[in-house]
Design a protein around this motif. Structure first.
Motif, PDB file in Angstrom:
ATOM      1  N   THR A 213       0.842  -1.189   0.000  1.00  0.00           N
ATOM      2  CA  THR A 213       0.000   0.000   0.000  1.00  0.00           C
ATOM      3  C   THR A 213       0.885   1.250   0.000  1.00  0.00           C
ATOM      4  O   THR A 213       2.087   1.183   0.274  1.00  0.00           O
ATOM      5  N   GLU A 214       0.262   2.398  -0.279  1.00  0.00           N
ATOM      6  CA  GLU A 214       1.035   3.637  -0.255  1.00  0.00           C
ATOM      7  C   GLU A 214       1.612   3.899   1.135  1.00  0.00           C
ATOM      8  O   GLU A 214       2.728   4.402   1.276  1.00  0.00           O
ATOM      9  N   ALA A 215       0.861   3.547   2.166  1.00  0.00           N
ATOM     10  CA  ALA A 215       1.358   3.727   3.531  1.00  0.00           C
ATOM     11  C   ALA A 215       2.558   2.828   3.794  1.00  0.00           C
ATOM     12  O   ALA A 215       3.536   3.237   4.440  1.00  0.00           O
ATOM     13  N   GLU A 216       2.519   1.593   3.304  1.00  0.00           N
ATOM     14  CA  GLU A 216       3.635   0.669   3.488  1.00  0.00           C
ATOM     15  C   GLU A 216       4.859   1.136   2.706  1.00  0.00           C
ATOM     16  O   GLU A 216       5.996   1.016   3.170  1.00  0.00           O
ATOM     17  N   ARG A 217       4.631   1.683   1.521  1.00  0.00           N
ATOM     18  CA  ARG A 217       5.764   2.218   0.751  1.00  0.00           C
ATOM     19  C   ARG A 217       6.401   3.397   1.475  1.00  0.00           C
ATOM     20  O   ARG A 217       7.614   3.525   1.525  1.00  0.00           O
ATOM     21  N   ALA A 218       5.543   4.265   2.001  1.00  0.00           N
ATOM     22  CA  ALA A 218       6.063   5.447   2.701  1.00  0.00           C
ATOM     23  C   ALA A 218       6.854   5.045   3.934  1.00  0.00           C
ATOM     24  O   ALA A 218       7.878   5.655   4.270  1.00  0.00           O
ATOM     25  N   ALA A 219       6.406   3.992   4.631  1.00  0.00           N
ATOM     26  CA  ALA A 219       7.111   3.532   5.832  1.00  0.00           C
ATOM     27  C   ALA A 219       8.485   2.954   5.480  1.00  0.00           C
ATOM     28  O   ALA A 219       9.449   3.090   6.236  1.00  0.00           O
ATOM     29  N   GLY A 220       8.585   2.298   4.323  1.00  0.00           N
ATOM     30  CA  GLY A 220       9.867   1.777   3.863  1.00  0.00           C
ATOM     31  C   GLY A 220      10.436   0.668   4.702  1.00  0.00           C
ATOM     32  O   GLY A 220      11.647   0.434   4.688  1.00  0.00           O
ATOM     33  N   GLU A 221       9.580  -0.068   5.418  1.00  0.00           N
ATOM     34  CA  GLU A 221      10.077  -1.113   6.321  1.00  0.00           C
ATOM     35  C   GLU A 221      10.326  -2.434   5.603  1.00  0.00           C
ATOM     36  O   GLU A 221      11.077  -3.275   6.091  1.00  0.00           O
ATOM     37  N   THR A 222       9.661  -2.633   4.476  1.00  0.00           N
ATOM     38  CA  THR A 222       9.877  -3.831   3.671  1.00  0.00           C
ATOM     39  C   THR A 222       9.907  -3.444   2.203  1.00  0.00           C
ATOM     40  O   THR A 222       9.481  -2.351   1.822  1.00  0.00           O
ATOM     41  N   MET A 223      10.378  -4.372   1.369  1.00  0.00           N
ATOM     42  CA  MET A 223      10.375  -4.155  -0.073  1.00  0.00           C
ATOM     43  C   MET A 223      10.287  -5.505  -0.776  1.00  0.00           C
ATOM     44  O   MET A 223      10.638  -6.549  -0.199  1.00  0.00           O
ATOM     45  N   LEU A 224       9.806  -5.487  -2.005  1.00  0.00           N
ATOM     46  CA  LEU A 224       9.785  -6.686  -2.830  1.00  0.00           C
ATOM     47  C   LEU A 224      11.039  -6.662  -3.696  1.00  0.00           C
ATOM     48  O   LEU A 224      11.150  -5.871  -4.632  1.00  0.00           O
ATOM     49  N   ILE A 225      11.975  -7.528  -3.357  1.00  0.00           N
ATOM     50  CA  ILE A 225      13.300  -7.426  -3.954  1.00  0.00           C
ATOM     51  C   ILE A 225      13.361  -7.949  -5.382  1.00  0.00           C
ATOM     52  O   ILE A 225      14.393  -7.828  -6.038  1.00  0.00           O
TER      53      ILE A 225
END
Length: 311
Positions: A285-297
């Motif tokens: 989600t946009e909130a998860e992207r903004a948090a930057g705690e995980t990523m899809l490598i």
């Protein structure tokens, strides 16, 4: 915790619509399967190098079986053809999961929009919303009525469900469902990319939850080299402009669970300890992207020179 990864057997195979097969999977020894919640999917290893994700569309309370539905895609990459041509009752298939990047969040009011095979993750959500006493409705479209799966099961919900085959009613009437949404309404949508894009344009900020079967078109952005530090070993890897983080990590001998390599399944989601990811997936989600705690490598990169990952 070790991910669930085991051989299941096909118990039932039955048509759910024109071009759609429903499969019921069980453990060969009758063991319970892992619990799941609406929105979850499983990975099926259909053959060496042929792994696909399918939404669970049965009853979460049934710990003895999983149900999926598979659309036959003539121009697909081979997964649906394998299921339709080869899998029969009694056949074994390796399953991993379940995983859920499309969870049904608590709300008093829901609007569901499904297109084609996108009904599969939505189906158990309807039962959950009904059981919770929420105010909900479903707008469900497809090419023809014959091609729309599970319409018989949906009939029990009466006027809460609107079935809209395109050959009879035209494109889905999104304004009737999405315009003037009361505060607090959550919209859940799954289906073809153009439908998701159209719903996204009409939804208030923060109201929409989606699941995509194909990656969302995003600007590629600059592809520069950067470093990835593997925190568990302290190793530092250079990620070239034409190499993904996933490929760089695997080339270094570190195995990471992965599947689609397109940024749609979420299997390779990895914790970010330092650095700012350049998110290029279709899951977070946009909130998860903004948090930057995980990523899809498998697709995302780095906004800078260095990332530290929990690998």
């Amino acid at each position: 915790m070790t991910p669930y990864d085991t051989e299941l057997v096909v118990e039932r195979r039955e048509p759910a619509a024109e071009g759609v097969l429903a499969l019921t999977l069980r453990h060969p020894l009758g063991a319970e399967l892992p619990a799941w919640e609406p929105g979850a999917h499983v990975d099926l290893v259909l053959a060496p190098g042929l792994e696909r994700q399918y939404s669970l569309c049965g009853d979460p309370a049934d710990r003895g079986s999983w149900r999926i539905a598979v659309l036959r895609e003539p121009d697909g990459r081979g997964g649906s053809a394998h299921v339709h041509r080869r899998l029969r009752p009694g056949d074994g298939v390796r399953a991993r999961g379940p995983r859920n990047h499309f969870p049904l969040e608590p709300a008093g009011r829901y609007r569901f929009v499904a297109g084609g095979i996108g009904i599969t993750p939505i189906l158990p959500m309807l039962a959950a919303a009904e059981a919770a006493g929420a105010d909900w409705s479903l707008l469900y479209g497809g090419r023809t009525l014959r091609s729309m799966a599970f319409t018989g099961e949906l009939a029990r919900y009466g006027s809460r469900v609107t079935i809209a085959p395109e050959d009879e009613t035209g494109l889905l009437d999104l304004p009737s469902v999405l315009d003037g949404l009361p505060d607090g309404t959550l919209v859940y949508c799954c289906g073809p990319g153009p439908l998701l894009d159209a719903v996204e344009e009409r939804c208030p900020a923060g109201a929409l939850r989606t699941e995509r079967f194909r990656p969302k078109e995003r600007p590629a952005g600059a592809a520069a080299e950067f470093e990835v530090v593997l925190a568990r070993s302290g190793r530092t890897l250079a990620v070239a402009p034409d190499v993904t983080v996933l490929d760089a990590v695997r080339a270094a001998g570190v195995e990471v669970l992965h599947s689609c390599t397109e940024g749609t399944c979420g299997t390779c989601e990895t914790e970010v300890l330092e650095g700012v990811p350049d998110h290029r997936d279709s899951v977070l989600t946009e909130a998860e992207r903004a948090a930057g705690e995980t990523m899809l490598i498998c697709v995302s990169r780095c906004r800078g020179r260095r990332l530290v990952l929990d690998l």
